[in-house]
Design an enzyme around this catalytic site. Structure first.
Site, mmCIF file in Angstrom:
data_model
loop_
_atom_site.group_PDB
_atom_site.id
_atom_site.type_symbol
_atom_site.label_atom_id
_atom_site.label_comp_id
_atom_site.label_asym_id
_atom_site.label_seq_id
_atom_site.Cartn_x
_atom_site.Cartn_y
_atom_site.Cartn_z
ATOM 1 N N HIS A 368 34.976 35.715 27.283
ATOM 2 C CA HIS A 368 34.982 35.664 28.756
ATOM 3 C C HIS A 368 35.139 34.261 29.306
ATOM 4 O O HIS A 368 35.009 34.070 30.514
ATOM 5 C CB HIS A 368 33.678 36.229 29.320
ATOM 6 C CG HIS A 368 33.458 37.666 29.031
ATOM 7 N ND1 HIS A 368 33.827 38.677 29.902
ATOM 8 C CD2 HIS A 368 32.899 38.284 27.967
ATOM 9 C CE1 HIS A 368 33.493 39.848 29.380
ATOM 10 N NE2 HIS A 368 32.928 39.640 28.192
ATOM 11 N N LYS A 550 30.346 34.868 44.952
ATOM 12 C CA LYS A 550 30.395 34.755 43.488
ATOM 13 C C LYS A 550 29.418 33.670 43.104
ATOM 14 O O LYS A 550 28.905 32.970 43.962
ATOM 15 C CB LYS A 550 31.809 34.395 43.024
ATOM 16 C CG LYS A 550 32.424 33.223 43.821
ATOM 17 C CD LYS A 550 33.845 32.903 43.391
ATOM 18 C CE LYS A 550 34.886 33.856 43.898
ATOM 19 N NZ LYS A 550 35.517 34.650 42.866
ATOM 20 N N ARG A 551 29.144 33.531 41.798
ATOM 21 C CA ARG A 551 28.281 32.431 41.391
ATOM 22 C C ARG A 551 28.827 31.096 41.886
ATOM 23 O O ARG A 551 30.034 30.928 42.017
ATOM 24 C CB ARG A 551 28.155 32.396 39.856
ATOM 25 C CG ARG A 551 27.188 33.410 39.301
ATOM 26 C CD ARG A 551 25.804 33.278 39.895
ATOM 27 N NE ARG A 551 25.083 32.130 39.367
ATOM 28 C CZ ARG A 551 24.243 32.174 38.329
ATOM 29 N NH1 ARG A 551 23.997 33.311 37.723
ATOM 30 N NH2 ARG A 551 23.637 31.092 37.920
ATOM 31 N N LYS A 556 35.010 27.274 40.662
ATOM 32 C CA LYS A 556 35.354 28.334 41.623
ATOM 33 C C LYS A 556 35.693 27.768 43.006
ATOM 34 O O LYS A 556 36.203 28.471 43.867
ATOM 35 C CB LYS A 556 34.206 29.344 41.722
ATOM 36 C CG LYS A 556 33.960 30.117 40.418
ATOM 37 C CD LYS A 556 32.748 31.042 40.537
ATOM 38 C CE LYS A 556 32.344 31.685 39.232
ATOM 39 N NZ LYS A 556 33.201 32.838 38.857
ATOM 40 N N THR A 661 36.394 39.667 38.855
ATOM 41 C CA THR A 661 36.371 41.105 39.097
ATOM 42 C C THR A 661 36.092 41.362 40.571
ATOM 43 O O THR A 661 36.487 42.400 41.115
ATOM 44 C CB THR A 661 35.293 41.797 38.241
ATOM 45 O OG1 THR A 661 34.086 41.036 38.320
ATOM 46 C CG2 THR A 661 35.727 41.923 36.801
ATOM 47 N N LYS A 665 37.547 44.147 43.530
ATOM 48 C CA LYS A 665 36.725 44.926 44.462
ATOM 49 C C LYS A 665 37.181 44.705 45.903
ATOM 50 O O LYS A 665 37.244 45.646 46.698
ATOM 51 C CB LYS A 665 35.247 44.529 44.307
ATOM 52 C CG LYS A 665 34.681 44.868 42.933
ATOM 53 C CD LYS A 665 33.359 44.150 42.644
ATOM 54 C CE LYS A 665 33.050 44.216 41.141
ATOM 55 N NZ LYS A 665 31.955 43.317 40.730
HETATM 56 C C1 26Q Z 1 24.988 31.446 27.258
HETATM 57 C C2 26Q Z 1 24.079 30.787 26.467
HETATM 58 C C3 26Q Z 1 22.848 30.404 26.978
HETATM 59 C C4 26Q Z 1 22.541 30.719 28.293
HETATM 60 C C5 26Q Z 1 23.450 31.376 29.072
HETATM 61 C C6 26Q Z 1 24.678 31.740 28.562
HETATM 62 C C7 26Q Z 1 25.654 32.463 29.397
HETATM 63 C C8 26Q Z 1 25.251 33.471 30.249
HETATM 64 C C9 26Q Z 1 26.157 34.118 31.063
HETATM 65 C C10 26Q Z 1 27.005 32.156 29.361
HETATM 66 C C11 26Q Z 1 27.913 32.821 30.173
HETATM 67 C C12 26Q Z 1 27.494 33.832 31.028
HETATM 68 C C13 26Q Z 1 28.381 34.578 31.919
HETATM 69 C C14 26Q Z 1 29.672 34.444 31.971
HETATM 70 C C15 26Q Z 1 30.498 35.203 32.916
HETATM 71 O O1 26Q Z 1 29.993 35.904 33.779
HETATM 72 N N1 26Q Z 1 31.819 35.126 32.789
HETATM 73 C C16 26Q Z 1 32.710 35.863 33.673
HETATM 74 O O2 26Q Z 1 33.017 37.095 33.042
HETATM 75 C C17 26Q Z 1 33.747 37.931 33.918
HETATM 76 C C18 26Q Z 1 33.959 39.262 33.221
HETATM 77 O O3 26Q Z 1 34.913 39.153 32.222
HETATM 78 C C19 26Q Z 1 35.067 37.280 34.315
HETATM 79 O O4 26Q Z 1 35.679 38.102 35.271
HETATM 80 C C20 26Q Z 1 34.831 35.888 34.886
HETATM 81 O O5 26Q Z 1 36.088 35.255 35.106
HETATM 82 C C21 26Q Z 1 33.979 35.073 33.944
HETATM 83 O O6 26Q Z 1 33.660 33.829 34.531
#
Ligand code: 26Q
Length: 816
Positions: A368, A550-551, A556, A661, A665
């Site tokens: 991702h 979004k976050r 972004k 995503t 929406k």
């Molecule tokens: C990893 C290790 C330690 C702590 C936290 C994390 C961690 C947690 C969440 C790393 C990444 C995430 C989340 C990533 C994320 O939401 N990515 C998004 O995924 C979506 C679904 O595929 C995409 O549409 C987005 O583009 C992408 O940013």
């Protein structure tokens, strides 16, 4: 205690519930209020009624749930297991009610009792067991798997505290703990019989040719199940969340009896911390032992559960891939490879190579992100401390990769710079590796895993993300969903391609107006809610609603959006009538949380709030421009905001957003996108047509070139009069009166560094925004484009994505 008892004389259908009449439904509701919730109707609160309704709906989910389970066993079907550290499910009650076809009856019965369905469903806490896109994707995929009859399980952690709550103090983000389990969770089925020990630390010793791992400590994983019902109520799967509880040997009875109560239970606290809280970072929190332990806890419990289930009716573990697919949602559960190999070798007597072959056939890995800081790496030191046996297996896998594919260039292996590279590990232990949009998958091949791609041709493939139209259209936007049904009939909910039929009606008299009315209604509902919930009053409903939710992340580029908003404000002030043409009134809405430790993102939040304060209170501009930032954006807020949007801001630096995503929406709800050629924007634009999309900005390759040019930031700022005026106003303290230097480093960064190319894309964004105004001035032309957007969204249904996973990765068939 947990053994099944044989029963006699109970027929399968004895307790199957028939479709309810309103009278039945009312009876069940009152029954649950009194005999499940334990409340007299005269004294029941909103929450009591909500719980009673949930139990009434939940009952109806159980028949498909049992049926699906029985059918899967009876037909000995292959199952999919979706391993994810995050499931951002939001509220479940309305979703389940709609999927079971009970929404109308429930609303009618409640109304008869003087209650409101909407009010009851709003009372449900929003389960925020995820950060953003990745977690919400897992939730949409669970819903689509159930709708398609794909036998499957979701496996995650039952965090006591989900993503933090966000509030603003003088514009600054404040985080407080979230507490969704404070009220009882009526969807939860605790399964004490499904509990597993997960070991940590300790040492490995060779004993007559075998490696024996003796962990230093163990934690029990206890299963908590939630049924996930598909649309139509024909199938239901299980979301199984693990809670960490101390094993009995954690408790030191001697010390407890000696009066040392706290010391006797200190290990308990440690054990419980494993499922205490979701890490609030949406890119890697580097090197935290607790995070690694959480990841292993989820993975080990799930893999043990999967093997136990398989072994209830199979003996030959070499046939595992015929019956089991495991999908890893990013690398967070990537220890699944070594764990499965460990169990096969250490506990079931397989040779290493056979175990690795089986494992690779079972596993799939979804990537991702390309952001370097988000690629997980665990130091050898930490791995050998927490997972010594797994580290051995990883080293062996690394050698095996060379044995299988030959010598390789330096830097390609599973281990490098003193750390295990989880992406590479996930890659070599999976038979398929997928990106989440066409562009992203190309970049995964070209930039992230170029060598592994050559060594394992065909392993990388694309599955573009999708979203569930049940939640994101039918539930979130009832008026629009009703218009769609009135126009093209039922069935689009499970066959979203049928939305193209809307295009045949664009010229029908009244159709575009009817669409316009649904949009207006959504704005009215949104403004009422903003007023009620946050005291944000007097938001005009006859304005262009321009939304970015979004976050908060620098890539972004919420910064680009707010800088442009400032430019707009300055222009309105300079020329109140816009040369006589007037200004297209805009309501700019922002939403999203920043990780608590992400200072640059928090500065941008504060800037947006500071700008809102000035702009919204300026009598010269109030009628033309508003900026609002409701705090604590979550799934439930998204359901309210997205239907009201005219313009969807998808403005990341090209090459950095894997898919997005939210973009899908918004378009599904008839918003036009202003966006870069990034992530799934590219495919959205291809589907809706270039005329129906506001494109701007550098491409991925141009971004790389621009970054390579020395002084690009300064050059870009100097080239844009509008941007210079904006930065000057910020630097002068226009938005931070009495604290002129509040945004000193932000402005400095714009002039001197600007990694995310906000300055380089500013003028192009500005031009696209002018085009937005121009089109919006002609309502019919805008609405036509909006409807085309809706009509062409079929491809972005998560049903399509899941079908692709089933066919190309999981090799599993629908049981329906
Ligand atoms: C990893 C290790 C330690 C702590 C936290 C994390 C961690 C947690 C969440 C790393 C990444 C995430 C989340 C990533 C994320 O939401 N990515 C998004 O995924 C979506 C679904 O595929 C995409 O549409 C987005 O583009 C992408 O940013």
């Amino acid at each position: 205690m947990s053994e099944r008892l044989p029963v006699r004389g109970v027929e399968r259908d004895d307790l199957t519930l028939p479709d309810p009449t309103p009278d039945h439904f009312r009876w069940w509701l009152l029954h649950h209020l009194q005999y499940t919730v334990g409340k007299d109707p005269q004294h029941a609160s909103l929450t009591d009624w909500r719980l009673a309704l949930t139990h009434t709906i939940r009952d109806r989910a159980l028949t498909p749930w049992f049926e699906s389970t029985r059918k899967t066993w009876a037909e000995d079907r292959k199952r999919v297991h979706y391993l994810s550290m995050e499931f951002l499910i939001g509220r479940l009650l309305e979703d389940a009610t709609i999927n079971l076809g009970l929404r109308d009856i429930a609303a009618e019965v409640l109304e008869g009792l003087g209650l409101s369905f909407a009010e009851l469903t709003e009372d449900e806490p929003d389960a925020a067991l995820g950060n953003g896109g990745l977690g919400r994707l897992a939730a949409c995929y669970m819903e689509s798997m159930a709708t398609l009859g794909c036998p499957g399980f979701g496996y995650g952690l039952r965090y006591e505290h989900g993503l933090f709550r966000q509030s603003f103090d003088h514009g600054r983000q404040v985080e407080t703990p979230e507490d969704w389990l404070a009220t009882e969770n009526p969807w939860n089925f605790t399964r004490p019989e499904s509990a597993y020990d997960v070991g940590f630390g300790g040492h490995v010793a060779a004993e007559d040719g075998h490696q024996v791992w003796t962990p230093r400590s163990r934690v029990k994983a206890a299963a908590h199940d939630t049924p996930v019902v598909g649309y139509g109520g024909n199938w239901a799967n299980t979301l199984r969340l693990w809670a960490a509880i101390p094993t009995a040997d954690f408790f030191d009875l001697d010390r407890f009896n000696a009066g040392e109560f706290i010391a006797a239970s200190s290990h308990e606290a440690l054990a419980r911390s494993l499922s205490r809280v979701l890490y609030p970072n949406d890119s890697t929190e580097s090197g935290k032992e607790l995070r690694l332990s959480q990841e292993y806890f989820l993975t080990s419990a799930s893999v043990q559960d999967i093997l136990r289930r398989y072994q209830t009716n199979h003996t030959d573990l070499s046939k595992l891939p015929e019956f089991v697919a495991i999908q890893m949602n990013d690398t967070h559960p990537a220890i699944a490879g070594p764990e499965l190999i460990r169990l096969l070798v250490d506990e079931h007597g397989f040779g290493f190579d056979a175990a690795a072959d089986i494992t690779t056939e079972v596993l799939g890995y979804t990537n991702h992100t390309l952001l370097p800081e988000a690629l997980e790496r665990w130091s050898i030191g930490l791995m050998s401390k927490v997972l010594p046996r797994h580290l051995q297996i990883i080293e062996r896998l690394d050698h095996r990769e060379i044995e299988l594919c030959g010598p390789r260039p330096y830097g390609v292996g599973l281990i490098g710079e003193g750390a295990v590279k989880m992406g590479e590990l996930a890659f070599v232990t999976s038979h398929k590796v997928n990106g989440v949009s066409a562009l992203h998958t190309d970049l995964v091949k070209r930039d992230l895993f170029p060598v592994l791609d050559q060594r394992h041709p065909g392993r990388i493939l694309n599955v573009t993300n999708g979203v569930t139209p049940r939640r994101w259209l039918k539930l979130a936007n009832r008026p629009l969903a009703a218009l769609v049904t009135d126009t093209i009939g039922e069935g689009w909910e499970t066959d979203l391609d049928r939305l193209v039929e809307l295009e045949n009606h664009i010229d029908d008299p009244g159709f575009l107006d009817a669409f316009g009315q649904t949009k207006h209604l959504a704005k009215v509902r949104l403004t009422e809610w903003l007023s009620e919930r946050f005291g944000i009053d007097d938001i005009p409903t006859d304005a262009l609603y321009d939304i970015q939710v979004k976050r908060q992340h620098e890539y972004k580029r919420q910064l680009l959006n707010i800088l442009w908003t400032i430019a707009r404000w300055q222009r309105i002030k300079r020329d109140p009538t816009n040369g006589g043409a007037g200004w297209v009134p805009r309501v700019k809405i922002f939403g999203g949380k920043a990780a608590g430790s992400y200072q640059a993102a928090k500065d941008i939040i504060r800037l947006i709030n500071d700008v809102a304060e000035v702009v919204n209170n300026d009598p010269d501009t109030r009628d033309h421009l508003r900026v609002i930032y409701p705090p604590n954006y979550d799934v439930s807020m998204a359901e309210k905001l997205i239907p009201a949007a005219d313009l969807s801001e998808q403005i990341s630096t090209a090459g950095m957003e894997a898919s997005g995503t939210g973009n899908m929406k918004f378009a599904l709800n008839g918003a036009l996108t202003i966006g870069t050629l990034d992530g799934a924007n590219v495919e959205i634009r291809e589907h809706v047509g270039a005329d129906n999309f506001f494109l701007f900005g550098l491409t991925t390759d141009e971004v790389a070139a621009e970054r390579g040019r020395g002084g690009h930031a300064r050059a870009a700022v100097e080239a844009s009069q509008a941007l210079r005026d904006v930065l000057q106003a910020i630097a002068e303290g226009t938005f931070s009166p009495g604290d002129q230097h509040r945004y000193g480093s932000l402005v400095d960064n714009m002039w001197n560094s600007d990694w995310f190319l906000v300055a380089s894309d500013f003028d192009s964004y500005d031009a696209a925004q002018s085009k937005v105004d121009e089109v919006y001035r002609d309502p019919a032309s805008w609405q036509r484009k909006a409807v085309v957007n809706i009509a062409r969204m079929g491809f972005f249904s998560s049903d399509r994505s899941i079908r692709e996973y089933m066919e190309k990765i999981w090799d599993v068939e629908s049981a329906l």
